[in-house]
Design an enzyme around this catalytic site. Structure first.
Site, short mmCIF file in Angstrom:
data_model
loop_
_atom_site.label_atom_id
_atom_site.label_comp_id
_atom_site.label_asym_id
_atom_site.label_seq_id
_atom_site.Cartn_x
_atom_site.Cartn_y
_atom_site.Cartn_z
N TYR A 84 0.82 -1.22 0.00
CA TYR A 84 0.00 0.00 0.00
C TYR A 84 0.86 1.28 0.00
O TYR A 84 0.35 2.36 0.13
CB TYR A 84 -0.94 0.00 1.20
CG TYR A 84 -1.89 -1.19 1.23
CD1 TYR A 84 -3.02 -1.22 0.41
CD2 TYR A 84 -1.63 -2.28 2.04
CE1 TYR A 84 -3.87 -2.30 0.41
CE2 TYR A 84 -2.49 -3.38 2.05
CZ TYR A 84 -3.61 -3.38 1.24
OH TYR A 84 -4.46 -4.46 1.24
N TYR A 144 -11.04 -1.27 1.01
CA TYR A 144 -10.95 -0.84 2.41
C TYR A 144 -9.66 -0.07 2.66
O TYR A 144 -9.50 0.54 3.71
CB TYR A 144 -11.07 -2.04 3.35
CG TYR A 144 -9.78 -2.77 3.69
CD1 TYR A 144 -9.21 -3.66 2.81
CD2 TYR A 144 -9.15 -2.55 4.92
CE1 TYR A 144 -8.04 -4.33 3.14
CE2 TYR A 144 -7.98 -3.21 5.25
CZ TYR A 144 -7.42 -4.10 4.35
OH TYR A 144 -6.25 -4.75 4.67
N ARG A 145 -8.77 -0.04 1.66
CA ARG A 145 -7.44 0.53 1.84
C ARG A 145 -6.80 0.47 0.47
O ARG A 145 -7.10 -0.43 -0.30
CB ARG A 145 -6.74 -0.42 2.79
CG ARG A 145 -5.34 -0.20 3.16
CD ARG A 145 -4.96 -1.38 4.05
NE ARG A 145 -3.67 -1.21 4.67
CZ ARG A 145 -3.11 -2.13 5.46
NH1 ARG A 145 -3.74 -3.25 5.70
NH2 ARG A 145 -1.95 -1.92 5.99
#
Ligand code: ADP
Length: 526
Positions: free
Chosen positions: A92, A468-469
């Site tokens: 991420y 969600y991310r």
């Protein structure tokens, strides 16, 4: 190498600001001036080109006063600061800032375990505390509490929780299990959430709410403040532990597995994060793709079949665990055998039967809160190091699972990549994590991976699935999909940004929230 700087900062202003920061906290805690160490703060796994997102400087404060001094100077010169805690949020973005030119505020020196309370089963930690560190502290002091680490375990409690990370024990929803924060706002204001605002309290880490609005959520996945302390509930060591694996033969078994898991999770028969893992995710821990296939594109079905039989794996591999006194676990195991174990072709494996299996062993460790790095080995599947996670949320139904699986597998094969994924059921929801692995040394492949990821975001959103991310490179695009009522939520986020951070210095663009002075160029909300 001259540092890339934001448009509004001259090299002279930047260097004066950095000198002032160095004077305030000590020169040895600042990296700048093109120091090669700056490159260690980039994300070396992402779909962005080579040195994208290298910060212009890194500054490592130790404590609130240091942070406040840095903020004061950053406000004066409008220096963008990007806070990280342990900086391992790979897949991420890792320690890299949203844009080149930002200064990374590295909180690694603030790594004190401030309190562990065995009776109430909680810890109070600073941002730099890693999962390994807390685990070792508990072991060394013979404290009978379990942590809930991320896989891999080199990340930390605060960063992972703020990112809404999930784990594998019954305490797997990290944000749900946090209790109390201390936060510094961009203007230097220091406050505590929940009971922590009561000066004489003993209840900060035992009651999540306080009096008034619950603000904790505002400081997760946002750029409104710097979290400097966090309470985390820990799981008391249970009197027994029984991890298990059930293998399934067919790809479309995913539907019935998911339908069967839902009531077992909603009723809390399965107490921990329940993972349905695809063949390649498990295989990649042990073998590389070229051992089975030397051609281009996704691995063919014949090779998949061979891997299944060589390693006694299923097309889908379901992992969960039971905890408690042995008679209770035996009873529950019978329920598991009668439900998930009764699906045609299912085979249930105990820990004893998989004791030489690296994939089983690392999951067994994670489900009992033992941090390890085994999952990082997945990256050897294709070589070249690239990986980025696409993680949409859905209700736990067989139909949703199959729809997502088919949609993502089809696109990833079309773009020449393997589908490597898992479905994690926390309680009612399902996190589908598709790990897009690619050879980052191959420029064309890197770009292809980037393009595929962008396409998946839009296609998933059109089908009603939101992430969600996400990785730094896709934050605006994902934020844009949460568009109900003309992007009302993100317009509100921008109002909050203006109120909390009028000079727009903290993590501009994090989660697609841009400060006023950068909005004209970057914001997608208007
Ligand atoms: P981990 O190493 O546990 O995976 P990181 O330290 O990389 O987590 O943090 C993940 C992200 O969370 C960072 O990029 C940043 O956006 C945010 N973050 C981390 N620590 C803080 C903090 N103390 N305050 C505010 N935001 C933070």
């Amino acid at each position: 190498m001259a540092a890339v700087l934001p448009d509004w900062l001259s090299p002279q202003q930047f260097s004066t600001a950095i000198d002032e920061m160095a004077n305030a906290i000590g020169k040895q805690w600042v990296i700048h001036d093109g120091d090669p160490k700056l490159r260690s703060y980039r994300d070396s796994f992402s779909t962005l080109p080579g040195d994208a997102n290298v910060p212009s400087a890194v500054i490592a404060p130790d404590g609130i006063e240091d942070i406040q001094a840095i903020l004061k100077i950053a406000n004066e010169y409008r220096v963008p600061l990007w806070p990280i805690s342990t900086g391992r949020n790979f897949a991420y973005g890792g320690p890299a800032p949203r844009m080149p030119g930002y200064v990374v505020l590295d909180l690694k020196r603030m790594n004190r375990i401030l309190e562990v309370n065995e009776e109430y089963a909680y810890a109070l930690v600073e941002p730099g505390v890693s999962y390994f560190q807390l685990y070792e502290y508990l072991q060394k002091n013979n404290i009978k509490l379990w942590i809930d680490p991320a896989a891999p375990g080199w990340g930390g409690i605060v960063g992972n929780t703020l990112e809404h990370g999930v784990g594998y024990t019954p305490y797997g929803d990290h944000f749900m299990m946090h209790c109390g924060m201390e936060v510094v706002l961009p203007d230097g204001t220091l406050f505590r959430t929940g009971q922590g605002s009561l000066p004489e309290t003993e209840s900060w880490q035992v009651f999540q709410y306080g009096f008034g609005p619950i603000l904790d959520g505002v400081f997760s996945q946002s750029n409104f403040g710097i979290v400097t302390k966090m309470g985390m509930w820990l799981m008391p060591e249970p009197p027994g532990y029984m991890p298990f694996l059930i293998t399934y033969e067919n790809e479309d078994d995913l539907a019935i597995i998911t339908e069967t898991v839902r009531p077992l999770k909603v009723n809390m028969v399965i107490p921990n994060g329940a993972f349905t893992v695809d063949l390649l995710w498990d295989a990649a821990v042990k073998v590389s793709k070229r051992q089975y296939y030397s051609g281009k594109g996704p691995i063919p079905d014949s090779a998949r079949k061979k891997i299944m039989s060589d390693y006694k794996l299923g097309q889908w591999n379901f992992y969960a665990a039971l905890y408690g006194p042995p008679p209770m676990m035996e009873n529950t195991l019978q329920v598991i055998r009668d439900t998930l174990g009764a699906i045609p072709g299912a085979r249930l494996w105990t820990a004893e039967e998989r004791k030489h299996d690296a994939a089983f062993q690392y999951r067994a460790k994670l489900m009992r809160g033992e941090p390890n790095m085994t999952e990082f080995g997945l990256m050897n599947w294709v070589g070249g190091g690239g990986h980025i996670n696409f993680s949409p949320i859905s209700p736990t139904t067989g139909e949703d699972a199959m729809r997502q699986y088919e949609m993502i597998k089809k696109r990833s094969h079309e773009y020449g990549f393997d589908y490597i994924g898992e479905f994690a059921v926390g309680w009612r929801d399902m996190h589908h994590v598709y790990m897009l692995m690619f050879d980052r040394t191959d420029e064309e492949e890197r770009q292809r991976a980037h393009e595929l990821f962008g396409l998946l975001i839009d296609e998933a959103a059109a089908a009603g699935y939101g992430e969600y991310r996400t990785h730094l490179a896709f934050m605006d695009q994902v934020a844009k999909t949460y568009s109900w009522n003309d992007h009302a939520l993100w317009k509100l986020n921008e109002r909050l940004k203006d109120a909390f951070d009028p000079n727009g210095i903290l993590a501009p663009g994090k989660q697609g929230i841009w400060p006023a002075h950068m909005r004209e160029k970057h914001s997608w909300t208007s």
